[in-house]
Design a protein around this motif. Structure first.
Motif, PDB file in Angstrom:
ATOM      1  N   LEU A   1      41.212  74.735  79.377  1.00 19.53           N
ATOM      2  CA  LEU A   1      40.812  74.739  77.965  1.00 19.53           C
ATOM      3  C   LEU A   1      40.521  73.331  77.439  1.00 19.53           C
ATOM      4  N   LEU A   2      41.319  72.360  77.849  1.00 21.43           N
ATOM      5  CA  LEU A   2      41.256  71.034  77.237  1.00 21.43           C
ATOM      6  C   LEU A   2      39.903  70.325  77.399  1.00 21.43           C
ATOM      7  N   PRO A   3      39.270  70.306  78.589  1.00 18.45           N
ATOM      8  CA  PRO A   3      38.003  69.558  78.697  1.00 18.45           C
ATOM      9  C   PRO A   3      36.932  70.016  77.715  1.00 18.45           C
ATOM     10  N   VAL A   4      36.782  71.322  77.545  1.00 18.05           N
ATOM     11  CA  VAL A   4      35.763  71.824  76.615  1.00 18.05           C
ATOM     12  C   VAL A   4      36.165  71.538  75.175  1.00 18.05           C
ATOM     13  N   LEU A   5      37.444  71.732  74.863  1.00 19.66           N
ATOM     14  CA  LEU A   5      37.925  71.474  73.499  1.00 19.66           C
ATOM     15  C   LEU A   5      37.730  70.005  73.130  1.00 19.66           C
ATOM     16  N   ARG A   6      38.154  69.116  73.996  1.00 22.73           N
ATOM     17  CA  ARG A   6      38.052  67.683  73.709  1.00 22.73           C
ATOM     18  C   ARG A   6      36.595  67.245  73.631  1.00 22.73           C
ATOM     19  N   ASN A   7      35.744  67.729  74.544  1.00 22.91           N
ATOM     20  CA  ASN A   7      34.340  67.324  74.519  1.00 22.91           C
ATOM     21  C   ASN A   7      33.610  67.870  73.302  1.00 22.91           C
ATOM     22  N   THR A   8      34.018  69.051  72.834  1.00 25.26           N
ATOM     23  CA  THR A   8      33.411  69.587  71.612  1.00 25.26           C
ATOM     24  C   THR A   8      33.729  68.710  70.421  1.00 25.26           C
ATOM     25  N   VAL A   9      34.992  68.316  70.299  1.00 26.27           N
ATOM     26  CA  VAL A   9      35.398  67.437  69.193  1.00 26.27           C
ATOM     27  C   VAL A   9      34.691  66.091  69.286  1.00 26.27           C
ATOM     28  N   ILE A  10      34.697  65.489  70.483  1.00 23.17           N
ATOM     29  CA  ILE A  10      34.070  64.173  70.667  1.00 23.17           C
ATOM     30  C   ILE A  10      32.566  64.242  70.428  1.00 23.17           C
ATOM     31  N   GLY A  11      31.926  65.286  70.962  1.00 23.59           N
ATOM     32  CA  GLY A  11      30.485  65.420  70.792  1.00 23.59           C
ATOM     33  C   GLY A  11      30.067  65.517  69.346  1.00 23.59           C
ATOM     34  N   LEU A  12      30.818  66.266  68.556  1.00 24.54           N
ATOM     35  CA  LEU A  12      30.491  66.410  67.140  1.00 24.54           C
ATOM     36  C   LEU A  12      30.796  65.139  66.358  1.00 24.54           C
ATOM     37  N   GLN A  13      31.850  64.438  66.752  1.00 25.67           N
ATOM     38  CA  GLN A  13      32.199  63.196  66.051  1.00 25.67           C
ATOM     39  C   GLN A  13      31.217  62.079  66.359  1.00 25.67           C
ATOM     40  N   GLN A  14      30.536  62.146  67.498  1.00 26.01           N
ATOM     41  CA  GLN A  14      29.593  61.093  67.885  1.00 26.01           C
ATOM     42  C   GLN A  14      28.210  61.260  67.265  1.00 26.01           C
ATOM     43  N   VAL A  15      27.981  62.355  66.573  1.00 30.43           N
ATOM     44  CA  VAL A  15      26.689  62.541  65.910  1.00 30.43           C
ATOM     45  C   VAL A  15      26.521  61.481  64.830  1.00 30.43           C
ATOM     46  N   ASP A  16      25.361  60.856  64.822  1.00 33.76           N
ATOM     47  CA  ASP A  16      25.076  59.774  63.865  1.00 33.76           C
ATOM     48  C   ASP A  16      25.229  60.298  62.433  1.00 33.76           C
ATOM     49  N   GLN A  17      26.069  59.628  61.658  1.00 37.17           N
ATOM     50  CA  GLN A  17      26.326  60.059  60.288  1.00 37.17           C
ATOM     51  C   GLN A  17      25.074  60.004  59.432  1.00 37.17           C
ATOM     52  N   SER A  18      24.167  59.082  59.741  1.00 36.51           N
ATOM     53  CA  SER A  18      22.935  58.979  58.947  1.00 36.51           C
ATOM     54  C   SER A  18      22.069  60.227  59.105  1.00 36.51           C
ATOM     55  N   LEU A  19      22.096  60.835  60.302  1.00 41.62           N
ATOM     56  CA  LEU A  19      21.339  62.075  60.509  1.00 41.62           C
ATOM     57  C   LEU A  19      21.929  63.218  59.696  1.00 41.62           C
ATOM     58  N   ILE A  20      23.249  63.251  59.615  1.00 42.39           N
ATOM     59  CA  ILE A  20      23.906  64.288  58.807  1.00 42.39           C
ATOM     60  C   ILE A  20      23.578  64.097  57.335  1.00 42.39           C
ATOM     61  N   GLU A  21      23.626  62.852  56.873  1.00 42.45           N
ATOM     62  CA  GLU A  21      23.303  62.572  55.472  1.00 42.45           C
ATOM     63  C   GLU A  21      21.839  62.886  55.171  1.00 42.45           C
ATOM     64  N   ALA A  22      20.954  62.609  56.132  1.00 41.44           N
ATOM     65  CA  ALA A  22      19.533  62.921  55.927  1.00 41.44           C
ATOM     66  C   ALA A  22      19.331  64.427  55.816  1.00 41.44           C
ATOM     67  N   ALA A  23      20.041  65.194  56.649  1.00 35.50           N
ATOM     68  CA  ALA A  23      19.936  66.652  56.584  1.00 35.50           C
ATOM     69  C   ALA A  23      20.449  67.179  55.251  1.00 35.50           C
ATOM     70  N   ARG A  24      21.557  66.612  54.791  1.00 40.63           N
ATOM     71  CA  ARG A  24      22.078  67.054  53.494  1.00 40.63           C
ATOM     72  C   ARG A  24      21.126  66.645  52.368  1.00 40.63           C
ATOM     73  N   GLY A  25      20.479  65.470  52.524  1.00 41.78           N
ATOM     74  CA  GLY A  25      19.520  65.037  51.517  1.00 41.78           C
ATOM     75  C   GLY A  25      18.288  65.921  51.456  1.00 41.78           C
ATOM     76  N   MET A  26      17.973  66.603  52.571  1.00 42.76           N
ATOM     77  CA  MET A  26      16.833  67.525  52.600  1.00 42.76           C
ATOM     78  C   MET A  26      17.192  68.878  52.002  1.00 42.76           C
ATOM     79  N   GLY A  27      18.435  69.023  51.571  1.00 38.64           N
ATOM     80  CA  GLY A  27      18.834  70.263  50.922  1.00 38.64           C
ATOM     81  C   GLY A  27      19.581  71.236  51.811  1.00 38.64           C
TER      82      GLY A  27
END
Length: 272
Positions: A155-181
């Motif tokens: 269980l741990l490898p997939v759980l840890r990689n899911t958390v790490i993968g989502l945390q490594q997403v560039d915050q500016s891309l998330i903010e741009a998506a939210r800015g697009m509505g």
């Protein structure tokens, strides 16, 4: 005085273009080989291993017990059981670990992230054989208990990689998506998860290989699999059976790792 004709000039130009294209093609092939040579070498190792096993068995004088244990239908049946155990447990890992990892990566649940990952690390550090036996005495012997134990172990490898993968997403891309509505849900499924997929797939690859290897122990709690060959070899004191069992288990693990590696490369190339 030059005697070059238009036809000569055209011919030389075509030869130069063909030479340039040949160099370009050679460069591409060299780069592809450098990036993916392991995807060619690993199948060659698997084929060589199986070929050596076949030659070894053909040159041995097997008794009736060894012939019965190493019969193709017996080995194929145990192989199907082994792959079925690994498949079921990997599917359960995917169903449990990815949603849980997504939940732990959210801002409101990050306080629970450390303790949950610590518990998962502790569970993975436990010896799988002991865990399977304890679970068998607690629940019951058989396939269901083996699948639960394999799921917890991987269980741990997939759980840890899911958390790490989502945390490594560039915050500016998330903010741009939210800015697009986009809503937070739309941002998660359209931006964050697609960008985190390569990291998640890498964790799934590790979990799958772990499950294939650990499934060998499932035979000790009556769940079948290729571990039965190892048990039969030890009970009957047949070294030939033990060598074949070890070789087949190693070949299956290498093959699964190769297939998972191919999928991982495809996912990463498409994401890139």
């Amino acid at each position: 005085m030059s005697t070059a004709t238009p036809e000569t000039v055209n011919t030389q130009a075509e030869e130069s273009v063909e030479e340039y294209e040949g160099k370009q093609e050679g460069g591409r092939l060299a780069r592809l080989w450098q990036q993916h040579y392991d995807l060619v070498i690993l199948p060659a190792i698997i084929v060589l291993l199986l070929l050596l096993l076949f030659v070894y068995i053909q040159t041995r004088d097997l008794d009736t017990i060894e012939e019965r244990v190493l019969a193709a239908d017996n080995v194929a049946g145990l192989l199907r059981q082994h792959l079925w155990l690994a498949f079921l447990s990997t599917v359960l890992v995917l169903i449990i670990a990815v949603p849980l990892g997504i939940l732990l990566s959210r801002r409101g649940a990050r306080k629970a992230q450390g303790p949950v990952l610590a518990v998962g690390g502790f569970a993975q550090a436990l010896p799988p054989f002991g865990v399977l036996l304890l679970m068998a005495f607690w629940l019951d012997f058989g396939v269901t208990t083996a699948v639960i134990g394999l799921t917890l172990a991987a269980l741990l490898p997939v759980l840890r990689n899911t958390v790490i993968g989502l945390q490594q997403v560039d915050q500016s891309l998330i903010e741009a998506a939210r800015g697009m509505g986009m809503s937070s849900r739309q941002t998660l499924f359209r931006v964050e998860i697609p960008l985190a997929v390569p990291v998640i797939v890498a964790g799934l690859r590790v979990a799958l290989v772990l499950n294939v290897g650990t499934a060998t122990l499932a035979s000790y709690i009556g769940a079948g699999g290729l571990g039965e060959l190892v048990q039969q070899a030890l009970r009957l004191n047949r070294i030939n059976v033990l060598l074949v069992a070890g070789g087949v288990i190693a070949a299956v693990a290498l093959l699964i790792d190769w297939l998972a590696g191919v999928v991982e490369r495809v996912v990463v190339s498409r994401s890139g």
